[in-house]
Motif scaffolding. Structure first.
Motif, mmCIF file in Angstrom:
data_model
loop_
_atom_site.group_PDB
_atom_site.id
_atom_site.type_symbol
_atom_site.label_atom_id
_atom_site.label_comp_id
_atom_site.label_asym_id
_atom_site.label_seq_id
_atom_site.Cartn_x
_atom_site.Cartn_y
_atom_site.Cartn_z
ATOM 1 N N ARG A 80 0.769 -1.122 -0.258
ATOM 2 C CA ARG A 80 0.123 0.112 0.096
ATOM 3 C C ARG A 80 0.724 1.323 0.208
ATOM 4 O O ARG A 80 0.539 2.193 -0.344
ATOM 5 C CB ARG A 80 -1.059 0.122 0.929
ATOM 6 C CG ARG A 80 -1.928 -0.785 0.721
ATOM 7 C CD ARG A 80 -2.858 -1.030 1.751
ATOM 8 N NE ARG A 80 -3.183 0.035 2.602
ATOM 9 C CZ ARG A 80 -4.084 0.505 3.857
ATOM 10 N NH1 ARG A 80 -3.743 -0.713 4.737
ATOM 11 N NH2 ARG A 80 -3.917 1.769 4.532
ATOM 12 N N ALA A 81 2.261 0.535 0.521
ATOM 13 C CA ALA A 81 2.842 2.488 1.055
ATOM 14 C C ALA A 81 3.411 2.380 -0.386
ATOM 15 O O ALA A 81 3.606 3.876 -1.017
ATOM 16 C CB ALA A 81 3.776 2.067 1.958
ATOM 17 N N ILE A 82 3.617 1.215 -1.615
ATOM 18 C CA ILE A 82 4.010 1.832 -2.645
ATOM 19 C C ILE A 82 3.413 2.131 -3.546
ATOM 20 O O ILE A 82 3.497 2.867 -4.011
ATOM 21 C CB ILE A 82 5.115 0.441 -2.962
ATOM 22 C CG1 ILE A 82 6.296 -0.196 -2.227
ATOM 23 C CG2 ILE A 82 5.393 0.415 -4.424
ATOM 24 C CD1 ILE A 82 7.036 -0.835 -2.127
ATOM 25 N N LEU A 83 2.551 1.686 -3.333
ATOM 26 C CA LEU A 83 1.209 2.187 -4.823
ATOM 27 C C LEU A 83 0.343 3.317 -4.307
ATOM 28 O O LEU A 83 0.444 4.677 -4.742
ATOM 29 C CB LEU A 83 0.401 0.780 -4.031
ATOM 30 C CG LEU A 83 -0.050 -0.053 -5.449
ATOM 31 C CD1 LEU A 83 -1.013 -0.979 -4.499
ATOM 32 C CD2 LEU A 83 0.100 -0.003 -6.396
ATOM 33 N N ARG A 84 0.401 4.270 -2.937
ATOM 34 C CA ARG A 84 0.223 5.430 -2.599
ATOM 35 C C ARG A 84 1.625 5.785 -3.047
ATOM 36 O O ARG A 84 1.321 7.718 -3.697
ATOM 37 C CB ARG A 84 0.282 5.664 -0.915
ATOM 38 C CG ARG A 84 -0.959 5.118 -1.078
ATOM 39 C CD ARG A 84 -1.305 5.578 0.457
ATOM 40 N NE ARG A 84 -0.261 5.711 1.634
ATOM 41 C CZ ARG A 84 -0.518 4.573 2.058
ATOM 42 N NH1 ARG A 84 -0.947 4.073 2.944
ATOM 43 N NH2 ARG A 84 0.625 4.400 3.465
ATOM 44 N N LEU A 85 2.928 6.060 -3.235
ATOM 45 C CA LEU A 85 3.779 6.337 -3.800
ATOM 46 C C LEU A 85 3.891 6.747 -5.284
ATOM 47 O O LEU A 85 3.823 8.160 -5.534
ATOM 48 C CB LEU A 85 5.508 6.238 -2.841
ATOM 49 C CG LEU A 85 6.447 6.387 -3.492
ATOM 50 C CD1 LEU A 85 6.651 8.066 -2.565
ATOM 51 C CD2 LEU A 85 7.905 5.527 -2.644
ATOM 52 N N ALA A 86 2.897 5.562 -5.500
ATOM 53 C CA ALA A 86 3.436 5.551 -7.159
ATOM 54 C C ALA A 86 2.030 6.591 -7.667
ATOM 55 O O ALA A 86 2.359 7.283 -8.098
ATOM 56 C CB ALA A 86 2.947 4.101 -8.026
ATOM 57 N N TYR A 87 0.995 6.662 -6.692
ATOM 58 C CA TYR A 87 0.283 7.116 -7.182
ATOM 59 C C TYR A 87 0.739 9.004 -7.226
ATOM 60 O O TYR A 87 0.296 9.342 -7.875
ATOM 61 C CB TYR A 87 -0.737 7.488 -6.407
ATOM 62 C CG TYR A 87 -1.882 7.667 -6.682
ATOM 63 C CD1 TYR A 87 -2.825 7.750 -8.075
ATOM 64 C CD2 TYR A 87 -2.736 9.160 -5.334
ATOM 65 C CE1 TYR A 87 -3.482 8.790 -8.093
ATOM 66 C CE2 TYR A 87 -3.431 9.834 -5.742
ATOM 67 C CZ TYR A 87 -4.254 10.148 -6.838
ATOM 68 O OH TYR A 87 -6.063 10.416 -7.121
ATOM 69 N N ARG A 88 1.532 9.177 -5.978
ATOM 70 C CA ARG A 88 1.353 10.561 -5.581
ATOM 71 C C ARG A 88 2.818 10.857 -6.388
ATOM 72 O O ARG A 88 3.045 12.362 -7.596
ATOM 73 C CB ARG A 88 2.573 11.107 -4.506
ATOM 74 C CG ARG A 88 1.130 11.312 -3.191
ATOM 75 C CD ARG A 88 1.255 11.573 -1.890
ATOM 76 N NE ARG A 88 3.111 10.751 -1.669
ATOM 77 C CZ ARG A 88 2.836 10.016 -0.365
ATOM 78 N NH1 ARG A 88 1.560 9.702 0.363
ATOM 79 N NH2 ARG A 88 3.984 9.136 -0.043
ATOM 80 N N ASN A 89 3.844 10.059 -7.814
ATOM 81 C CA ASN A 89 5.356 10.370 -7.717
ATOM 82 C C ASN A 89 5.030 10.152 -9.438
ATOM 83 O O ASN A 89 6.658 10.337 -9.337
ATOM 84 C CB ASN A 89 6.329 10.396 -7.342
ATOM 85 C CG ASN A 89 7.038 10.785 -5.783
ATOM 86 O OD1 ASN A 89 6.194 11.667 -5.301
ATOM 87 N ND2 ASN A 89 7.443 9.996 -5.008
ATOM 88 N N GLY A 90 3.959 9.133 -9.754
ATOM 89 C CA GLY A 90 3.929 8.724 -11.131
ATOM 90 C C GLY A 90 4.240 7.409 -11.748
ATOM 91 O O GLY A 90 4.214 7.171 -9.918
ATOM 92 N N ASN A 91 4.046 6.831 -12.526
ATOM 93 C CA ASN A 91 4.207 5.334 -12.597
ATOM 94 C C ASN A 91 5.869 5.005 -12.307
ATOM 95 O O ASN A 91 5.979 3.266 -11.585
ATOM 96 C CB ASN A 91 3.805 4.384 -13.395
ATOM 97 C CG ASN A 91 2.221 5.069 -12.973
ATOM 98 O OD1 ASN A 91 1.866 5.067 -12.510
ATOM 99 N ND2 ASN A 91 1.366 4.788 -14.417
ATOM 100 N N GLU A 92 6.575 6.148 -12.881
ATOM 101 C CA GLU A 92 8.144 5.221 -12.258
ATOM 102 C C GLU A 92 8.678 5.220 -11.083
ATOM 103 O O GLU A 92 8.501 6.667 -10.734
ATOM 104 C CB GLU A 92 8.704 5.442 -13.870
ATOM 105 C CG GLU A 92 8.134 4.775 -14.772
ATOM 106 C CD GLU A 92 9.870 5.559 -15.926
ATOM 107 O OE1 GLU A 92 10.859 5.510 -15.576
ATOM 108 O OE2 GLU A 92 9.460 5.140 -16.940
ATOM 109 N N LEU A 93 9.521 4.047 -10.185
ATOM 110 C CA LEU A 93 10.407 5.108 -8.831
ATOM 111 C C LEU A 93 11.033 4.117 -8.931
ATOM 112 O O LEU A 93 11.127 3.048 -9.127
ATOM 113 C CB LEU A 93 9.367 3.921 -8.386
ATOM 114 C CG LEU A 93 7.966 4.499 -7.365
ATOM 115 C CD1 LEU A 93 7.120 4.402 -6.880
ATOM 116 C CD2 LEU A 93 8.012 6.316 -7.075
#
Length: 135
Positions: A80-93
Motif C-alpha cells: 500500500r505504501a508503494i502504491l500510494r507513492l507511485a500515485y503521488r510521484n508517477g508510475n516510475e519509481l
C-alpha cells in the motif's frame, strides 16, 4: 486454542490488577472518608466482581480483535505504501525513492516489488527502476 492463551493471560492479569485497585480504593474511602477500618473488607465481593468484569471485558476485546484480523486481514502495508507513492510521484519509481519515502528498507521494498511483478502490477526496468501498472 494456542492463539487464545495470551488473551486469557492478559485478561487474568488485568482482572487481578483491577481487583486490587478496587480493594485499594474501597480501603481508602472506608478509612479516610467514612472512618471505618473494615469497610473495604466487608465489600470483598465487589473486588471479585470488578476483577471478573475487567477480565471478561479484556477477553472480549482480544476476541473481537482476533476475529477481525482473521476474518478480514489487511493487505500488505508495504504494498500500500508503494502504491500510494507511485500515485503521488508517477508510475516510475526507484528503490531509493521508495526507501526514502516509506518505512521500508531496500530488501523489503524489493520483496514487495517482486510480489507486485508476479501479479502483473509492476515491471522491472533495470537499474533499480520500476514501473507500476494500473489495473
Amino acid at each position: 486454542m494456542m492463539q487464545r492463551i495470551p488473551a486469557i493471560a492478559v485478561s487474568i492479569a488485568l482482572g487481578i490488577g483491577f481487583g486490587y485497585a478496587c480493594l485499594g480504593v474501597l480501603s481508602i474511602i472506608g478509612s479516610r472518608l467514612l472512618g471505618m477500618t473494615t469497610f473495604g473488607f466487608r465489600l470483598w465481593w465487589l473486588e471479585v466482581l470488578v476483577a471478573v468484569a475487567a477480565g471478561f471485558g479484556a477477553f472480549l476485546l482480544f476476541r473481537r480483535i482476533e476475529t477481525r484480523q482473521t476474518d478480514s486481514p489487511r493487505s500488505d502495508r508495504g504494498e500500500r505504501a508503494i502504491l500510494r507513492l507511485a500515485y503521488r510521484n508517477g508510475n516510475e519509481l526507484t528503490v531509493e525513492q521508495i526507501t526514502n519515502a516509506t518505512l521500508l528498507d531496500q530488501s523489503a521494498a524489493l520483496e514487495v516489488l517482486k510480489q507486485l511483478e508476479a501479479r502483473g502490477s509492476a515491471a522491472d526496468l533495470g537499474g533499480g527502476r520500476w514501473r507500476l501498472v494500473k489495473h
